[in-house]
Design an enzyme around this catalytic site. Sequence first.
Site, PDB file in Angstrom:
ATOM      1  N   PHE A 127      28.178  36.433  48.252  1.00  0.00           N
ATOM      2  CA  PHE A 127      29.286  35.887  47.467  1.00  0.00           C
ATOM      3  C   PHE A 127      29.269  34.363  47.606  1.00  0.00           C
ATOM      4  O   PHE A 127      29.213  33.846  48.725  1.00  0.00           O
ATOM      5  CB  PHE A 127      30.586  36.464  48.021  1.00  0.00           C
ATOM      6  CG  PHE A 127      31.771  36.344  47.119  1.00  0.00           C
ATOM      7  CD1 PHE A 127      31.813  37.032  45.915  1.00  0.00           C
ATOM      8  CD2 PHE A 127      32.851  35.553  47.479  1.00  0.00           C
ATOM      9  CE1 PHE A 127      32.922  36.934  45.087  1.00  0.00           C
ATOM     10  CE2 PHE A 127      33.964  35.452  46.655  1.00  0.00           C
ATOM     11  CZ  PHE A 127      33.994  36.142  45.454  1.00  0.00           C
ATOM     12  N   ASP A 206      30.162  40.644  55.978  1.00  0.00           N
ATOM     13  CA  ASP A 206      31.286  40.554  55.046  1.00  0.00           C
ATOM     14  C   ASP A 206      31.470  41.936  54.421  1.00  0.00           C
ATOM     15  O   ASP A 206      30.579  42.447  53.739  1.00  0.00           O
ATOM     16  CB  ASP A 206      31.019  39.491  53.970  1.00  0.00           C
ATOM     17  CG  ASP A 206      32.258  39.218  53.115  1.00  0.00           C
ATOM     18  OD1 ASP A 206      33.069  40.151  52.924  1.00  0.00           O
ATOM     19  OD2 ASP A 206      32.404  38.082  52.634  1.00  0.00           O
ATOM     20  N   TYR A 231      42.453  43.257  49.240  1.00  0.00           N
ATOM     21  CA  TYR A 231      43.034  43.422  47.889  1.00  0.00           C
ATOM     22  C   TYR A 231      42.092  44.115  46.922  1.00  0.00           C
ATOM     23  O   TYR A 231      42.430  44.300  45.765  1.00  0.00           O
ATOM     24  CB  TYR A 231      43.487  42.074  47.311  1.00  0.00           C
ATOM     25  CG  TYR A 231      42.454  40.967  47.315  1.00  0.00           C
ATOM     26  CD1 TYR A 231      41.432  40.940  46.381  1.00  0.00           C
ATOM     27  CD2 TYR A 231      42.507  39.950  48.261  1.00  0.00           C
ATOM     28  CE1 TYR A 231      40.487  39.922  46.389  1.00  0.00           C
ATOM     29  CE2 TYR A 231      41.566  38.933  48.271  1.00  0.00           C
ATOM     30  CZ  TYR A 231      40.558  38.920  47.335  1.00  0.00           C
ATOM     31  OH  TYR A 231      39.626  37.916  47.361  1.00  0.00           O
ATOM     32  N   LYS A 232      40.897  44.502  47.399  1.00  0.00           N
ATOM     33  CA  LYS A 232      39.950  45.196  46.517  1.00  0.00           C
ATOM     34  C   LYS A 232      40.175  46.710  46.684  1.00  0.00           C
ATOM     35  O   LYS A 232      41.202  47.215  46.294  1.00  0.00           O
ATOM     36  CB  LYS A 232      38.540  44.728  46.834  1.00  0.00           C
ATOM     37  CG  LYS A 232      38.372  43.244  46.476  1.00  0.00           C
ATOM     38  CD  LYS A 232      37.059  42.633  46.862  1.00  0.00           C
ATOM     39  CE  LYS A 232      37.037  41.179  46.381  1.00  0.00           C
ATOM     40  NZ  LYS A 232      35.935  40.402  46.945  1.00  0.00           N
ATOM     41  N   ARG A 385      30.369  44.913  35.521  1.00  0.00           N
ATOM     42  CA  ARG A 385      30.554  45.714  36.736  1.00  0.00           C
ATOM     43  C   ARG A 385      31.567  46.810  36.466  1.00  0.00           C
ATOM     44  O   ARG A 385      32.676  46.542  35.991  1.00  0.00           O
ATOM     45  CB  ARG A 385      31.089  44.852  37.887  1.00  0.00           C
ATOM     46  CG  ARG A 385      30.088  43.920  38.478  1.00  0.00           C
ATOM     47  CD  ARG A 385      30.584  43.369  39.804  1.00  0.00           C
ATOM     48  NE  ARG A 385      31.952  42.850  39.747  1.00  0.00           N
ATOM     49  CZ  ARG A 385      32.585  42.327  40.782  1.00  0.00           C
ATOM     50  NH1 ARG A 385      32.009  42.311  41.972  1.00  0.00           N
ATOM     51  NH2 ARG A 385      33.807  41.863  40.657  1.00  0.00           N
TER      52      ARG A 385
HETATM   53  C1  LIG Z   1      36.060  39.046  47.177  1.00  0.00           C
HETATM   54  C2  LIG Z   1      35.175  38.464  48.207  1.00  0.00           C
HETATM   55  C3  LIG Z   1      35.582  37.365  48.964  1.00  0.00           C
HETATM   56  C4  LIG Z   1      36.921  36.725  48.669  1.00  0.00           C
HETATM   57  O1  LIG Z   1      37.284  35.754  49.552  1.00  0.00           O
HETATM   58  P1  LIG Z   1      38.791  35.220  49.539  1.00  0.00           P
HETATM   59  O2  LIG Z   1      38.771  34.175  50.559  1.00  0.00           O
HETATM   60  O3  LIG Z   1      39.674  36.386  49.871  1.00  0.00           O
HETATM   61  O4  LIG Z   1      39.092  34.728  48.167  1.00  0.00           O
HETATM   62  C5  LIG Z   1      34.734  36.892  49.951  1.00  0.00           C
HETATM   63  N1  LIG Z   1      33.531  37.460  50.162  1.00  0.00           N
HETATM   64  C6  LIG Z   1      33.101  38.523  49.431  1.00  0.00           C
HETATM   65  C7  LIG Z   1      31.780  39.145  49.711  1.00  0.00           C
HETATM   66  C8  LIG Z   1      33.909  39.041  48.429  1.00  0.00           C
HETATM   67  O5  LIG Z   1      33.497  40.070  47.691  1.00  0.00           O
END
Ligand SMILES: *Cc1c(COP(=O)(O)O)cnc(C)c1O
Length: 425
Positions: A127, A206, A231-232, A385
């Site tokens: 990410f 992560d 939140y996912k 997706r």
């Molecule tokens: C969604 C996601 C994030 C989001 O980070 P925030 O700090 O909560 O905005 C980080 N890493 C990955 C791999 C994600 O999928």
Amino acid sequence: MDLYTKEYAVEQDAKDLLQHFRTRFINPTAELIYLDGNSLGMLPADTAGHMNQVITDEWGTGLIRSWNTGWYERSQQLAAQLAPLVGAQPGEVMIADSTSVNLFKLAYAALQHQQGRYGIVSDQLNFPSDIYVLQGLVELLGNRHRLTLAQAEDGMSVTMDELDKHLSGDTALLTLSHVVFKSAFMYDMKAVTARAHEKGAMVLWDLSHAAGAVPVHLNESHADLAIGCTYKYLNGGPGAPAFLYVRKDLQEKLKSPIQGWFGQENPFDFNLKYRPAAGINRFLAGTPPMLSVSALEPALKLMNDAGIQNLRKKSVLQTNYLISLVEEYLMPHGFTLSSPKDENQRGSHVSIRHPEAYRICKALIDPLTGNKVVIPDFREPDNIRLGIAPLYNTFLDIYEAVQEIKLIVEQELFIKFPPTRESVT
Ligand SMILES: *Cc1c(COP(=O)(O)O)cnc(C)c1O
């Protein structure tokens, strides 16, 4: 029964032992098919009532007294409910901050611990926020570290051989997404962690696209550190606080770079010398956002009621089913699959590619185009997706979404949408 018929989908739903969980979410309308639970999970039906009670009673009536009647321990208590979902012990997980901030805290702690090593390894599928945080850390630490990214030769997955090329006796930290955000490729956490440990590197996972989607085995994999979103797939609500994991035996050896009072040994001594708290609390910084933390309670209850093993079983059936339908109905219309076919290497979303992906997404979401509103998401340059959240997605959702995509492409219904991107895709 023919796999490609609507009757097959209906029959699978009737056999689904988790089907009643769908009714524990707010479904805005029957005409909406939501395939974006991997970006923002749906609203659990109990959340609004629960939040009303927290706001009215705990804040409104209890006021400051509520810190002593539940608030102060709440982040840790909810973290203990999250722990089994990621294969960790209570006391190894904490709810705090955002995923990006937690990555900063734990990566910094690891690099400080790994004195004399300067390599940081990630991959090009990670990410972007994670990569930005690592780049910032390299700068902060005086540009002595070197960040290298393992490559995905097929564009969707990274091999152990490729990781091996980057790992060396100088590697301080390997950090990867367990399930990568675009293709849903899933690393073998145990094997990768073991390989990095052979080189003396620490490993930080992560879990943003893994927590609540696949069973995660942090302890069994002997993982050092982890972070992730709530939140996912965990349905904690927009911007819900994230979580972090530090293996028990490492907690006393590591320190957070943000030495705030909530991570101090005894915040209410108001002592002017910082001493880190014992255990996982030392990775807290400031006052937790208590309303958002509280919204995790009904959400985690749903997950634990369903059971992550049961959810994974359903998710594998559903993603395999989706891929079969993509092959049958969409590949003849110029789509390709950009997720691994092997379920053991795949999380709970499926990505497909098409040169007109962006405009197809717009058409899917538009209520005036086609028969149904389908909400997937678009990821540059040409990925759609399709997130499968087995707590609430049905086989019929999948069947109808594929039919809708087929209709939009067959009849070129996307043509009226401009290709200019909105700020959030
Ligand atoms: C969604 C996601 C994030 C989001 O980070 P925030 O700090 O909560 O905005 C980080 N890493 C990955 C791999 C994600 O999928």
